[in-house]
Design an enzyme around this catalytic site. Structure first.
Site, PDB file in Angstrom:
ATOM      1  N   HIS A   2       0.826  -1.223   0.000  1.00 33.06           N
ATOM      2  CA  HIS A   2       0.000   0.000   0.000  1.00 33.06           C
ATOM      3  C   HIS A   2       0.855   1.266   0.000  1.00 33.06           C
ATOM      4  O   HIS A   2       0.420   2.310   0.512  1.00 33.06           O
ATOM      5  CB  HIS A   2      -0.962   0.042   1.192  1.00 33.06           C
ATOM      6  CG  HIS A   2      -1.695  -1.245   1.414  1.00 33.06           C
ATOM      7  ND1 HIS A   2      -2.894  -1.538   0.823  1.00 33.06           N
ATOM      8  CD2 HIS A   2      -1.358  -2.342   2.138  1.00 33.06           C
ATOM      9  CE1 HIS A   2      -3.279  -2.748   1.195  1.00 33.06           C
ATOM     10  NE2 HIS A   2      -2.354  -3.264   1.985  1.00 33.06           N
ATOM     11  N   SER A  40      14.457  21.358 -16.210  1.00 34.47           N
ATOM     12  CA  SER A  40      13.245  22.136 -16.443  1.00 34.47           C
ATOM     13  C   SER A  40      13.632  23.433 -17.142  1.00 34.47           C
ATOM     14  O   SER A  40      14.706  23.977 -16.920  1.00 34.47           O
ATOM     15  CB  SER A  40      12.580  22.422 -15.094  1.00 34.47           C
ATOM     16  OG  SER A  40      11.777  23.578 -15.187  1.00 34.47           O
ATOM     17  N   LYS A  65      15.663  21.790 -10.979  1.00 25.20           N
ATOM     18  CA  LYS A  65      15.013  20.492 -11.240  1.00 25.20           C
ATOM     19  C   LYS A  65      15.884  19.497 -11.985  1.00 25.20           C
ATOM     20  O   LYS A  65      16.615  19.845 -12.889  1.00 25.20           O
ATOM     21  CB  LYS A  65      13.727  20.702 -12.057  1.00 25.20           C
ATOM     22  CG  LYS A  65      12.610  21.402 -11.340  1.00 25.20           C
ATOM     23  CD  LYS A  65      11.991  20.584 -10.213  1.00 25.20           C
ATOM     24  CE  LYS A  65      11.249  19.359 -10.674  1.00 25.20           C
ATOM     25  NZ  LYS A  65       9.919  19.654 -11.154  1.00 25.20           N
ATOM     26  N   GLU A 114       9.296   8.192 -16.904  1.00 26.74           N
ATOM     27  CA  GLU A 114       7.929   8.708 -17.101  1.00 26.74           C
ATOM     28  C   GLU A 114       7.436   8.401 -18.513  1.00 26.74           C
ATOM     29  O   GLU A 114       6.277   8.028 -18.711  1.00 26.74           O
ATOM     30  CB  GLU A 114       7.894  10.221 -16.864  1.00 26.74           C
ATOM     31  CG  GLU A 114       7.940  10.598 -15.401  1.00 26.74           C
ATOM     32  CD  GLU A 114       8.126  12.100 -15.170  1.00 26.74           C
ATOM     33  OE1 GLU A 114       8.079  12.511 -14.008  1.00 26.74           O
ATOM     34  OE2 GLU A 114       8.337  12.853 -16.142  1.00 26.74           O
TER      35      GLU A 114
END
Ligand code: ARG
Length: 457
Positions: free
Chosen positions: A154, A275, A281, A288
């Site tokens: 979980h 970024s 970043k 992804e």
């Protein structure tokens, strides 16, 4: 020139032609198409359907076309599909005799054969890529067999696990994918060529000859089914979809584990992106994208299932729609497998951060309950006692390994001094020595078993 112009009075409208064409995407089949045509011409010659010299000149012409395409000397364009392109080019090169190639076959059995040849080669490529990924997982597992990390259920810390056991879990998934792709290869290696348009052919062909030349294991047993069967495309897409699902889960872990919040792994700069606005970043675009590409592969599986569900026997042009989804899924799968393997090889593991995190969240509570149960306390009661202890820890702001023997004994007199060793992170992982478990020995055995099974492919 149209392949069917004899029966028609008027040329096809430009927009109808554009809508009908498939060369823009089925040009990928050029090698399969020419290979199958060479085998077909050889068979026609050996069966006396073509003169030996006719068969020879056709085969030679086809092989020259193949060589020119591969060398980039011949652009594949200007025809309806790859079949008419190759035939047109052949006639342009060797003259009238080229028109005999299409004896005893149809584009229907031709395209079904081409797709099988293409899919078979693609399966071999995918098997190689999955194998290479498992080899990286095994390498990472071997070097991290002594490392401990948190195991989650979980997405909450559950129990400490062995880092090698973690990598082995993904190897198990990919081994199942290897098994599925190779089973599919065996099942789909059946030759439709010789089924002609749908009903078979009246020429005295010998399909065993083409079967052997093209390395098929069997020949199809029903011509109606053979020209319209695309089960292998659906199966390929299912195997691809499930492999992508496994890869996507691994990517999701990668994204979480490399976040500042987790900090377990680090993606090297060479495989990270920045970024355009936030200078600080470092983004995990590669995992992804792999996770995102899984969606289109699932979509193509649904696409082919929908294409084949309502077509009346036998061939229908709907089946031309088997190609773009297949090619797109193949590209997504192959690119994802190879980029992820390259990245995984270079990911750094923050061993201390993982170890520290593994000890947090009362992750050895199950070991406390098991300790009591092994000393005669019914497990349900042991669970309740341990629950009380965890509540005590929360109230006191303490971890389980930080408790003193007195604090343990305050909730149950069954606790002896050895509980203090039992609740440590390492003892917890080491305690699960069952097959597939979190001990160092079990993780090593897992690696050995994976390596052994991988050898089959
Ligand atoms: N481009 C077609 C396909 O991919 C080739 C077969 C055409 N057959 C026909 N009867 N029109 O299915």
């Amino acid at each position: 020139m149209k392949l069917w112009e004899g029966r028609f009075d008027a040329p096809t409208a430009g927009d109808a032609d554009a809508f009908n064409e498939s060369l823009s995407f089925d040009k990928k089949l050029y090698r399969a198409d020419i290979t199958a045509s060479v085998a077909h011409a050889a068979m026609l010659g050996r069966c006396g359907i073509l003169q030996a010299d006719e068969s020879d000149v056709i085969q030679k012409g086809l092989l020259e076309i193949l060589a020119d395409i591969e060398a980039g000397a011949l652009a594949v364009e200007g025809a309806e599909d790859i079949h008419s392109f190759v035939e047109g080019e052949l006639v342009a090169r060797i003259g009238q005799v080229g028109k005999k190639l299409h004896t005893a076959r149809s584009r229907n059995d031709q395209v079904a054969t081409d797709m099988r040849l293409y899919a078979r080669a693609s399966i071999d490529k995918v098997i190689g890529l999955i194998k290479a990924l498992v080899e990286v997982l095994v390498k990472r597992a071997k070097e991290s067999v002594k490392y401990i990390m948190p195991g989650f259920t979980h997405l909450r810390k559950a129990q400490p696990i062995n880092c090698a056991q973690y990598f082995n879990a993904y190897s198990e998934m990919f081994l199942r994918d290897l098994d599925r792709f190779s089973a599919l290869r065996r099942r789909m290696n059946v030759m439709p060529l010789g089924s002609a348009a749908l009903a078979g052919t009246s020429y005295p062909i010998d399909r065993e000859i083409t079967k052997t030349l093209l390395d098929f294991d069997e020949i199809s047993q029903n011509s109606l089914d053979a020209v319209s069967d695309r089960d292998f495309v659906a199966e390929y897409l299912f195997c691809a979809a499930l492999t992508m699902a496994h890869l996507s889960r691994l990517c999701e872990d990668t994204i979480l584990y490399t976040s500042e919040e987790f900090g377990y792994w680090e993606i090297p700069d060479a495989y990270s992106t920045g970024s355009s606005i936030m200078p600080q970043k470092k983004n995990p675009d590669i995992p992804e994208l792999v996770r995102g590409k899984t969606g289109r592969v699932y979509g193509h599986l649904m696409g082919i299932l929908t294409v084949i569900k309502g077509i009346p026997l036998a061939y229908n042009k709907d089946l031309q729609e088997d190609k773009e989804g297949f090619f797109d899924a193949e590209t997504a799968l192959c690119n994802s497998l190879s980029i992820y393997a390259a990245m995984l090889e270079r990911i750094t593991l923050n061993v201390n951060a993982m170890y520290k995190a593994a000890g947090m969240g009362y992750s050895t509570a199950t070991d406390v309950a098991d300790y009591l149960a092994k000393r005669g306390v019914p497990f349900r009661d042991a669970h309740a006692v341990t629950g009380k202890l965890v509540r005590y820890c929360i109230e006191q702001g303490k971890s389980l390994p930080a408790l003193s023997l007195e604090e343990f004994r305050a909730v149950s007199p069954v606790f002896g001094a050895d509980i203090l060793q039992t609740v440590t992170t390492r003892a917890s992982a080491e305690g699960r020595a069952c097959v597939g478990g979190s001990s160092v020995g079990a993780a090593r055995a897992g690696i050995a078993s994976i390596k052994k099974r991988l050898k089959q492919y």
